[in-house]
Design a protein around this motif. Structure first.
Motif, PDB file in Angstrom:
ATOM      1  N   VAL A  11       0.840  -1.196   0.000  1.00  0.00           N
ATOM      2  CA  VAL A  11       0.000   0.000   0.000  1.00  0.00           C
ATOM      3  C   VAL A  11       0.879   1.251   0.000  1.00  0.00           C
ATOM      4  CG1 VAL A  11      -1.683   1.331   1.359  1.00  0.00           C
ATOM      5  CG2 VAL A  11      -1.949  -1.151   1.112  1.00  0.00           C
ATOM      6  N   GLN A  12       1.969   1.194   0.758  1.00  0.00           N
ATOM      7  CA  GLN A  12       2.848   2.361   0.847  1.00  0.00           C
ATOM      8  C   GLN A  12       3.538   2.652  -0.481  1.00  0.00           C
ATOM      9  OE1 GLN A  12       2.629   4.317   3.348  1.00  0.00           O
ATOM     10  NE2 GLN A  12       4.116   5.799   2.589  1.00  0.00           N
ATOM     11  N   ILE A  13       3.807   1.640  -1.278  1.00  0.00           N
ATOM     12  CA  ILE A  13       4.368   1.887  -2.612  1.00  0.00           C
ATOM     13  C   ILE A  13       3.405   2.784  -3.391  1.00  0.00           C
ATOM     14  CG2 ILE A  13       4.914   0.830  -4.846  1.00  0.00           C
ATOM     15  CD1 ILE A  13       6.008  -1.604  -3.260  1.00  0.00           C
ATOM     16  N   ARG A  14       2.129   2.468  -3.345  1.00  0.00           N
ATOM     17  CA  ARG A  14       1.116   3.297  -4.010  1.00  0.00           C
ATOM     18  C   ARG A  14       1.125   4.720  -3.442  1.00  0.00           C
ATOM     19  NH1 ARG A  14      -3.811   1.796  -6.493  1.00  0.00           N
ATOM     20  NH2 ARG A  14      -5.130   3.609  -6.816  1.00  0.00           N
ATOM     21  N   ASN A  15       1.180   4.830  -2.107  1.00  0.00           N
ATOM     22  CA  ASN A  15       1.193   6.142  -1.462  1.00  0.00           C
ATOM     23  C   ASN A  15       2.393   6.972  -1.894  1.00  0.00           C
ATOM     24  OD1 ASN A  15      -1.099   5.292  -0.095  1.00  0.00           O
ATOM     25  ND2 ASN A  15      -0.029   4.908   1.831  1.00  0.00           N
ATOM     26  N   GLU A  16       3.542   6.341  -1.994  1.00  0.00           N
ATOM     27  CA  GLU A  16       4.766   7.057  -2.380  1.00  0.00           C
ATOM     28  C   GLU A  16       4.708   7.498  -3.841  1.00  0.00           C
ATOM     29  OE1 GLU A  16       7.073   8.056  -0.277  1.00  0.00           O
ATOM     30  OE2 GLU A  16       6.554   6.841   1.463  1.00  0.00           O
ATOM     31  N   PHE A  17       4.210   6.628  -4.719  1.00  0.00           N
ATOM     32  CA  PHE A  17       4.062   7.029  -6.125  1.00  0.00           C
ATOM     33  C   PHE A  17       3.024   8.141  -6.274  1.00  0.00           C
ATOM     34  CE2 PHE A  17       5.898   2.800  -7.645  1.00  0.00           C
ATOM     35  CZ  PHE A  17       7.049   3.373  -8.152  1.00  0.00           C
ATOM     36  N   THR A  18       1.950   8.069  -5.504  1.00  0.00           N
ATOM     37  CA  THR A  18       0.955   9.136  -5.537  1.00  0.00           C
ATOM     38  C   THR A  18       1.571  10.443  -5.052  1.00  0.00           C
ATOM     39  OG1 THR A  18      -0.883   7.587  -5.232  1.00  0.00           O
ATOM     40  CG2 THR A  18      -1.297   9.891  -4.667  1.00  0.00           C
ATOM     41  N   ALA A  19       2.341  10.384  -3.961  1.00  0.00           N
ATOM     42  CA  ALA A  19       3.010  11.581  -3.441  1.00  0.00           C
ATOM     43  C   ALA A  19       3.967  12.146  -4.486  1.00  0.00           C
ATOM     44  CB  ALA A  19       3.758  11.258  -2.146  1.00  0.00           C
ATOM     45  N   SER A  20       4.652  11.278  -5.190  1.00  0.00           N
ATOM     46  CA  SER A  20       5.570  11.718  -6.240  1.00  0.00           C
ATOM     47  C   SER A  20       4.827  12.502  -7.316  1.00  0.00           C
ATOM     48  CB  SER A  20       6.273  10.506  -6.861  1.00  0.00           C
ATOM     49  OG  SER A  20       7.102  10.899  -7.926  1.00  0.00           O
ATOM     50  N   GLN A  21       3.712  11.954  -7.774  1.00  0.00           N
ATOM     51  CA  GLN A  21       2.929  12.642  -8.807  1.00  0.00           C
ATOM     52  C   GLN A  21       2.305  13.927  -8.278  1.00  0.00           C
ATOM     53  OE1 GLN A  21       4.350  11.252 -11.471  1.00  0.00           O
ATOM     54  NE2 GLN A  21       2.383  11.531 -12.477  1.00  0.00           N
ATOM     55  N   GLN A  22       1.905  13.920  -7.002  1.00  0.00           N
ATOM     56  CA  GLN A  22       1.349  15.145  -6.416  1.00  0.00           C
ATOM     57  C   GLN A  22       2.407  16.241  -6.406  1.00  0.00           C
ATOM     58  OE1 GLN A  22      -2.051  15.974  -5.226  1.00  0.00           O
ATOM     59  NE2 GLN A  22      -0.900  17.782  -5.797  1.00  0.00           N
ATOM     60  N   TYR A  23       3.640  15.871  -6.082  1.00  0.00           N
ATOM     61  CA  TYR A  23       4.714  16.863  -6.086  1.00  0.00           C
ATOM     62  C   TYR A  23       5.015  17.361  -7.497  1.00  0.00           C
ATOM     63  CZ  TYR A  23       5.778  16.634  -1.123  1.00  0.00           C
ATOM     64  OH  TYR A  23       5.722  16.740   0.246  1.00  0.00           O
ATOM     65  N   VAL A  24       4.868  16.509  -8.503  1.00  0.00           N
ATOM     66  CA  VAL A  24       5.008  16.978  -9.887  1.00  0.00           C
ATOM     67  C   VAL A  24       3.944  18.037 -10.166  1.00  0.00           C
ATOM     68  CG1 VAL A  24       4.772  16.357 -12.329  1.00  0.00           C
ATOM     69  CG2 VAL A  24       6.107  14.899 -10.805  1.00  0.00           C
ATOM     70  N   ALA A  25       2.713  17.775  -9.742  1.00  0.00           N
ATOM     71  CA  ALA A  25       1.632  18.745  -9.963  1.00  0.00           C
ATOM     72  C   ALA A  25       1.944  20.076  -9.276  1.00  0.00           C
ATOM     73  CB  ALA A  25       0.306  18.183  -9.464  1.00  0.00           C
ATOM     74  N   LEU A  26       2.480  20.024  -8.063  1.00  0.00           N
ATOM     75  CA  LEU A  26       2.835  21.258  -7.360  1.00  0.00           C
ATOM     76  C   LEU A  26       3.972  21.980  -8.082  1.00  0.00           C
ATOM     77  CD1 LEU A  26       2.719  20.069  -3.614  1.00  0.00           C
ATOM     78  CD2 LEU A  26       0.864  20.937  -5.034  1.00  0.00           C
ATOM     79  N   ALA A  27       4.960  21.219  -8.526  1.00  0.00           N
ATOM     80  CA  ALA A  27       6.089  21.809  -9.249  1.00  0.00           C
ATOM     81  C   ALA A  27       5.625  22.486 -10.538  1.00  0.00           C
ATOM     82  CB  ALA A  27       7.133  20.736  -9.561  1.00  0.00           C
TER      83      ALA A  27
END
Length: 176
Positions: A11-27
């Motif tokens: 589950v945490q792998i999914r959370n980390e990939f989601t966080a990665s994409q969220q940070y791309v959106a912020l960037a």
């Protein structure tokens, strides 16, 4: 047989990939506002979160646990302004901290000493991540709308540019 700890890692792998994409959106949001230092910080954060997912992947592979790479959750792209965006990032880091604590507890509860040891690095990392976003939110609020002050702060203080951590877990495929 897969343990509760191993299932939570998936589950945490999914959370980390989601966080990665969220940070791309912020960037991208900051990039679109011509704020290169803020954009750079969040592009870098994105890579860091991706590497966290791949650290977990490497750990599971090294322990002969089958890994399924998941899709990600919905990513938020619309923000009213910088304070809302940084607040969102801070909330994300606090949520990840809660996830990491739950993982460490699950490993401990199952007497999985190698799993518990693996999670220690992530616990330390989350203290740094929450502190970084908390400081950034304080700076943003103090800047009172002057985004160039924030840009100057980031350039001067080199926030998020601590370099590689030699104690970090290995990254499947190598760190980016």
């Amino acid at each position: 047989m897969t343990s509760k700890f191993h299932k939570l890692l998936q589950v945490q792998i999914r959370n980390e990939f989601t966080a990665s994409q969220q940070y791309v959106a912020l960037a991208v949001w900051f990039d679109g506002q011509d704020l290169p230092q803020l954009a750079k910080l969040f592009y870098r954060q994105s890579l860091e979160e991706r590497n966290h997912a791949m650290m977990i992947t490497r750990y599971l592979l090294d322990n002969d646990v089958a890994v399924a790479i998941p899709g990600i959750d919905e990513v938020r792209n619309e923000f009213a302004g910088t304070i809302e965006l940084i607040t969102h990032a801070l909330q994300q880091e606090r949520a990840v901290t809660d996830d990491v604590v739950a993982l460490a507890k699950a490993a401990r509860d199952e007497d999985d000493y190698t799993g518990e040891q693996f999670m220690q690095w992530f616990l330390k990392e989350q203290v740094e991540e929450v502190a970084q976003m908390s400081t950034l939110l304080t700076v943003v609020k103090r800047a009172n709308g002057n985004l160039f002050d924030i840009e100057n702060f980031l350039a001067r203080e080199a926030v998020g540019e601590s370099g590689g951590d030699p104690t970090a877990p290995r990254v499947a495929g190598g760190a980016i």
